[in-house]
Design a protein around this motif. Structure first.
Motif, PDB file in Angstrom:
ATOM      1  N   GLY A  38       0.805  -1.211   0.000  1.00  0.00           N
ATOM      2  CA  GLY A  38       0.000   0.000   0.000  1.00  0.00           C
ATOM      3  C   GLY A  38       0.837   1.259   0.000  1.00  0.00           C
ATOM      4  N   ARG A  39       1.923   1.263   0.751  1.00  0.00           N
ATOM      5  CA  ARG A  39       2.762   2.450   0.837  1.00  0.00           C
ATOM      6  C   ARG A  39       3.502   2.708  -0.472  1.00  0.00           C
ATOM      7  NH1 ARG A  39       3.337   2.977   6.856  1.00  0.00           N
ATOM      8  NH2 ARG A  39       2.345   1.067   7.571  1.00  0.00           N
ATOM      9  N   PHE A  40       3.965   1.620  -1.107  1.00  0.00           N
ATOM     10  CA  PHE A  40       4.695   1.787  -2.361  1.00  0.00           C
ATOM     11  C   PHE A  40       3.771   2.237  -3.488  1.00  0.00           C
ATOM     12  CE2 PHE A  40       8.306  -0.775  -0.738  1.00  0.00           C
ATOM     13  CZ  PHE A  40       9.328   0.019  -1.226  1.00  0.00           C
ATOM     14  N   PHE A  41       2.653   1.530  -3.648  1.00  0.00           N
ATOM     15  CA  PHE A  41       1.838   1.711  -4.844  1.00  0.00           C
ATOM     16  C   PHE A  41       0.741   2.754  -4.673  1.00  0.00           C
ATOM     17  CE2 PHE A  41       3.422  -2.721  -5.145  1.00  0.00           C
ATOM     18  CZ  PHE A  41       4.243  -2.538  -6.237  1.00  0.00           C
ATOM     19  N   LEU A  42       0.140   2.825  -3.490  1.00  0.00           N
ATOM     20  CA  LEU A  42      -0.963   3.773  -3.324  1.00  0.00           C
ATOM     21  C   LEU A  42      -0.460   5.199  -3.140  1.00  0.00           C
ATOM     22  CD1 LEU A  42      -3.424   1.680  -1.127  1.00  0.00           C
ATOM     23  CD2 LEU A  42      -3.361   1.948  -3.611  1.00  0.00           C
ATOM     24  N   MET A  68     -10.121   0.500   4.991  1.00  0.00           N
ATOM     25  CA  MET A  68      -9.825  -0.058   6.312  1.00  0.00           C
ATOM     26  C   MET A  68     -11.106  -0.485   7.029  1.00  0.00           C
ATOM     27  SD  MET A  68      -6.649   2.089   7.992  1.00  0.00           S
ATOM     28  CE  MET A  68      -7.239   3.733   7.600  1.00  0.00           C
ATOM     29  N   ALA A  69     -12.134   0.350   6.928  1.00  0.00           N
ATOM     30  CA  ALA A  69     -13.391   0.028   7.596  1.00  0.00           C
ATOM     31  C   ALA A  69     -14.020  -1.243   7.038  1.00  0.00           C
ATOM     32  CB  ALA A  69     -14.356   1.211   7.457  1.00  0.00           C
ATOM     33  N   LEU A  70     -14.064  -1.353   5.713  1.00  0.00           N
ATOM     34  CA  LEU A  70     -14.708  -2.516   5.103  1.00  0.00           C
ATOM     35  C   LEU A  70     -13.905  -3.793   5.324  1.00  0.00           C
ATOM     36  CD1 LEU A  70     -15.963  -0.861   1.792  1.00  0.00           C
ATOM     37  CD2 LEU A  70     -17.302  -1.454   3.836  1.00  0.00           C
ATOM     38  N   SER A  71     -12.574  -3.671   5.380  1.00  0.00           N
ATOM     39  CA  SER A  71     -11.788  -4.868   5.659  1.00  0.00           C
ATOM     40  C   SER A  71     -12.020  -5.355   7.084  1.00  0.00           C
ATOM     41  CB  SER A  71     -10.301  -4.608   5.406  1.00  0.00           C
ATOM     42  OG  SER A  71      -9.801  -3.604   6.265  1.00  0.00           O
ATOM     43  N   MET A  72     -12.324  -4.438   8.007  1.00  0.00           N
ATOM     44  CA  MET A  72     -12.670  -4.842   9.369  1.00  0.00           C
ATOM     45  C   MET A  72     -13.895  -5.756   9.382  1.00  0.00           C
ATOM     46  SD  MET A  72     -11.026  -3.781  12.180  1.00  0.00           S
ATOM     47  CE  MET A  72      -9.861  -2.565  12.801  1.00  0.00           C
ATOM     48  N   ALA A  73     -14.809  -5.524   8.439  1.00  0.00           N
ATOM     49  CA  ALA A  73     -15.991  -6.381   8.359  1.00  0.00           C
ATOM     50  C   ALA A  73     -15.607  -7.817   8.025  1.00  0.00           C
ATOM     51  CB  ALA A  73     -16.964  -5.825   7.322  1.00  0.00           C
ATOM     52  N   ILE A  74     -14.525  -7.999   7.254  1.00  0.00           N
ATOM     53  CA  ILE A  74     -14.027  -9.354   6.974  1.00  0.00           C
ATOM     54  C   ILE A  74     -13.571 -10.011   8.275  1.00  0.00           C
ATOM     55  CG2 ILE A  74     -12.298 -10.706   5.719  1.00  0.00           C
ATOM     56  CD1 ILE A  74     -12.205  -8.474   3.639  1.00  0.00           C
ATOM     57  N   TRP A  75     -12.865  -9.250   9.103  1.00  0.00           N
ATOM     58  CA  TRP A  75     -12.397  -9.786  10.382  1.00  0.00           C
ATOM     59  C   TRP A  75     -13.580 -10.249  11.243  1.00  0.00           C
ATOM     60  CZ3 TRP A  75      -9.350  -6.536  14.568  1.00  0.00           C
ATOM     61  CH2 TRP A  75      -8.885  -7.407  15.577  1.00  0.00           C
ATOM     62  N   ALA A 134      -5.679  -7.186   3.270  1.00  0.00           N
ATOM     63  CA  ALA A 134      -6.502  -6.055   2.826  1.00  0.00           C
ATOM     64  C   ALA A 134      -6.360  -4.871   3.778  1.00  0.00           C
ATOM     65  CB  ALA A 134      -7.965  -6.481   2.722  1.00  0.00           C
ATOM     66  N   TYR A 135      -6.406  -5.159   5.065  1.00  0.00           N
ATOM     67  CA  TYR A 135      -6.265  -4.081   6.040  1.00  0.00           C
ATOM     68  C   TYR A 135      -4.899  -3.413   5.908  1.00  0.00           C
ATOM     69  CZ  TYR A 135      -6.454  -1.511  10.420  1.00  0.00           C
ATOM     70  OH  TYR A 135      -6.451  -0.509  11.353  1.00  0.00           O
ATOM     71  N   GLY A 136      -3.873  -4.230   5.734  1.00  0.00           N
ATOM     72  CA  GLY A 136      -2.531  -3.694   5.599  1.00  0.00           C
ATOM     73  C   GLY A 136      -2.388  -2.766   4.404  1.00  0.00           C
ATOM     74  N   VAL A 137      -2.982  -3.141   3.259  1.00  0.00           N
ATOM     75  CA  VAL A 137      -2.897  -2.307   2.059  1.00  0.00           C
ATOM     76  C   VAL A 137      -3.476  -0.924   2.326  1.00  0.00           C
ATOM     77  CG1 VAL A 137      -3.802  -1.995  -0.282  1.00  0.00           C
ATOM     78  CG2 VAL A 137      -2.854  -4.208   0.395  1.00  0.00           C
ATOM     79  N   PHE A 138      -4.667  -0.877   2.890  1.00  0.00           N
ATOM     80  CA  PHE A 138      -5.321   0.419   3.094  1.00  0.00           C
ATOM     81  C   PHE A 138      -4.677   1.196   4.244  1.00  0.00           C
ATOM     82  CE2 PHE A 138      -8.771  -2.033   0.995  1.00  0.00           C
ATOM     83  CZ  PHE A 138      -8.894  -1.231  -0.117  1.00  0.00           C
ATOM     84  N   GLY A 194      -1.497   1.016   5.037  1.00  0.00           N
ATOM     85  CA  GLY A 194      -0.256   1.536   4.477  1.00  0.00           C
ATOM     86  C   GLY A 194      -0.485   2.753   3.600  1.00  0.00           C
ATOM     87  N   GLY A 195      -1.539   2.708   2.784  1.00  0.00           N
ATOM     88  CA  GLY A 195      -1.859   3.869   1.965  1.00  0.00           C
ATOM     89  C   GLY A 195      -2.210   5.081   2.798  1.00  0.00           C
ATOM     90  N   PHE A 196      -2.954   4.877   3.868  1.00  0.00           N
ATOM     91  CA  PHE A 196      -3.314   5.975   4.780  1.00  0.00           C
ATOM     92  C   PHE A 196      -2.061   6.647   5.338  1.00  0.00           C
ATOM     93  CE2 PHE A 196      -3.565   6.479   9.486  1.00  0.00           C
ATOM     94  CZ  PHE A 196      -4.193   7.710   9.529  1.00  0.00           C
ATOM     95  N   VAL A 197      -1.112   5.851   5.831  1.00  0.00           N
ATOM     96  CA  VAL A 197       0.092   6.412   6.441  1.00  0.00           C
ATOM     97  C   VAL A 197       0.940   7.150   5.405  1.00  0.00           C
ATOM     98  CG1 VAL A 197       2.224   5.850   7.670  1.00  0.00           C
ATOM     99  CG2 VAL A 197       0.097   4.671   8.258  1.00  0.00           C
ATOM    100  N   ALA A 198       0.963   6.635   4.172  1.00  0.00           N
ATOM    101  CA  ALA A 198       1.756   7.274   3.120  1.00  0.00           C
ATOM    102  C   ALA A 198       1.154   8.598   2.662  1.00  0.00           C
ATOM    103  CB  ALA A 198       1.897   6.334   1.924  1.00  0.00           C
ATOM    104  N   ILE A 199      -0.164   8.685   2.627  1.00  0.00           N
ATOM    105  CA  ILE A 199      -0.843   9.836   2.023  1.00  0.00           C
ATOM    106  C   ILE A 199      -0.961  11.012   2.986  1.00  0.00           C
ATOM    107  CG2 ILE A 199      -3.080  10.614   1.104  1.00  0.00           C
ATOM    108  CD1 ILE A 199      -3.337   7.684  -0.007  1.00  0.00           C
TER     109      ILE A 199
END
Length: 413
Positions: A280-284, A304-311, A326-330, A332-337
């Protein structure tokens, strides 16, 4: 212009070395912090403690390493990021070693909570802010690479901690992690520099034209930035998101163990968050440069919210692995952006200070969220309520960010 006076672009732009130093500092700091899930069970056992009281160790550290940015950010703007990064790595190493020597849970609170919390807090905002000043055209990409140190650390360090705990015990594991933090973190922190102008360069490595006066960076004063509607909206969104942000980092391993997943596989789930986070950090971050960082941040909160529903629906390793990635991707994108969006909104003059104030929002949520989830489990024997509450809070954060205006140019002066 003659060839003798033409500005020369350096062969290796030092900004990428700043990125490498920031990557290493975050790898060591957050990687060590995110090993905590592997320590929950042995700390519970050795100190006869509840899951909620053990979770408070991480919450205290998280509160400090996000809350301290309001102090470390302005200090970095004045004194430079390198010294703050070195001090932070010393504190992190000392806190981990002291945690390994603790004889009570209170001592773990003080050693890990204060040592790692203050250490990461002293270094995180300064190194993130430094990276923002070195880039314009590729700011999102550079910021994504730097903060991917958190993702790679999340991938590498928890399995290492689990192996050390299995082989030598949790005390020795903390001491080894502390020594690694000292060697790697301090050495790489020496690469951090605050501003390309100190090397006679503009951002992105563009040379300064001969005879052109060195311009001061543009940007809002801190007071004007934090009083703006855009900052207030961003702050509130981060508060809501942060209540659930670190719940998986503390409770995913205990949740998996409760559902019959083997210890090694359970710890691997935190590493899978790290894999997704790194991606997520690299690509997003790079994608956000093209699609607009506000829109990208909205998508990160919703993801992040919707992936929590998977959990909430997962009860075995593979569904939990899907959630973790899935959670990690989003995440990571949050922290990068986030840092790049702050730069877009408010300019570079006080970027570390403004990021530091913004991250106090995450500090408050981190103090409450993991601990509340632990006590909710102690009370009900289930994580369903905190997981679903985290889902709702993340969706609300996405709605708030979607309503923010687009970034406009920061004023001069």
């Amino acid at each position: 212009m003659s060839s003798q006076t033409a500005p020369i672009r350096p062969r290796l732009f030092h900004g990428w070395l700043v990125v490498a130093g920031a990557f290493a500092v975050m790898f060591v700091g957050f990687g060590s912090a995110y090993t905590f899930s592997a320590f929950v069970e042995p700390l519970q056992r050795d100190f006869a403690a509840s899951r909620g009281s053990v979770s408070l160790v991480f919450s205290l550290a998280g509160f400090l390493y996000f809350g301290l940015g309001v102090i470390s950010g302005p200090l970095a703007d004045r004194w430079g990021s390198k010294s703050l990064a070195v001090i932070g790595m010393l504190l992190t190493a000392g806190g981990l070693i002291a945690a390994g020597l603790a004889t009570s849970l209170v001592q773990v609170y003080l050693a890990y909570g204060l040592g790692v919390g203050l250490g990461v807090g002293a270094s995180y905002v300064p190194v993130v802010g430094a990276v923002q000043r070195w880039f314009v055209r590729r700011r999102g990409f550079a910021s994504g690479i730097a903060v991917s140190g958190i993702g790679v650390g999340t991938l590498a360090m928890p399995p290492l901690a689990a192996a050390l705990i299995a082989g030598f015990g949790w005390r020795q594991a903390y001491i080894v992690l502390g020594l690694l933090a000292a060697l790697i973190g301090i050495g790489m922190a020496l690469l951090i520099e605050n501003d390309p102008r100190d090397r006679g360069l503009n951002p992105d490595g563009d040379p300064v034209e001969p005879g052109v006066a060195r311009a001061a960076p543009e940007g809002f004063p801190v007071r004007a930035a934090v009083g703006s509607g855009r900052f207030v909206g961003l702050y509130i969104a981060c508060v809501f998101c942060s209540f659930g942000l670190f719940v998986p980092f503390v409770h995913l391993v205990p949740y998996a163990l409760d559902h019959g997943v083997a210890q090694g596989s359970a710890v691997l789930l935190v590493g899978i968050i790290g894999i997704g986070s790194t991606a997520g950090r690299f690509f997003l971050g790079d994608l956000a440069d093209r699609m607009g960082r506000k829109n990208a941040l909205t998508a990160m909160f919703a993801g992040m919210a919707l992936s929590m529903a998977i959990w909430a629906l997962a009860g075995s390793f593979w569904p939990l692995a899907v959630f973790a990635f899935a959670y990690g991707v989003f995440y990571g994108g949050f922290v990068a952006i986030i840092p790049s969006l702050v730069m877009d909104y408010f300019g570079g003059r006080n970027v570390s200070s403004i990021i530091g104030v913004l991250y106090t929002s995450v500090a408050f949520g981190t103090l409450v969220g993991p601990t509340a989830a632990g006590f909710a489990f102690d009370f009900s024997g289930s994580y369903q309520v905190p997981i679903l509450a985290s889902t709702a809070a993340g969706l609300l954060a996405a709605v708030i960010v979607a309503a923010l205006p687009k970034a406009a140019g920061a004023p001069r002066g």
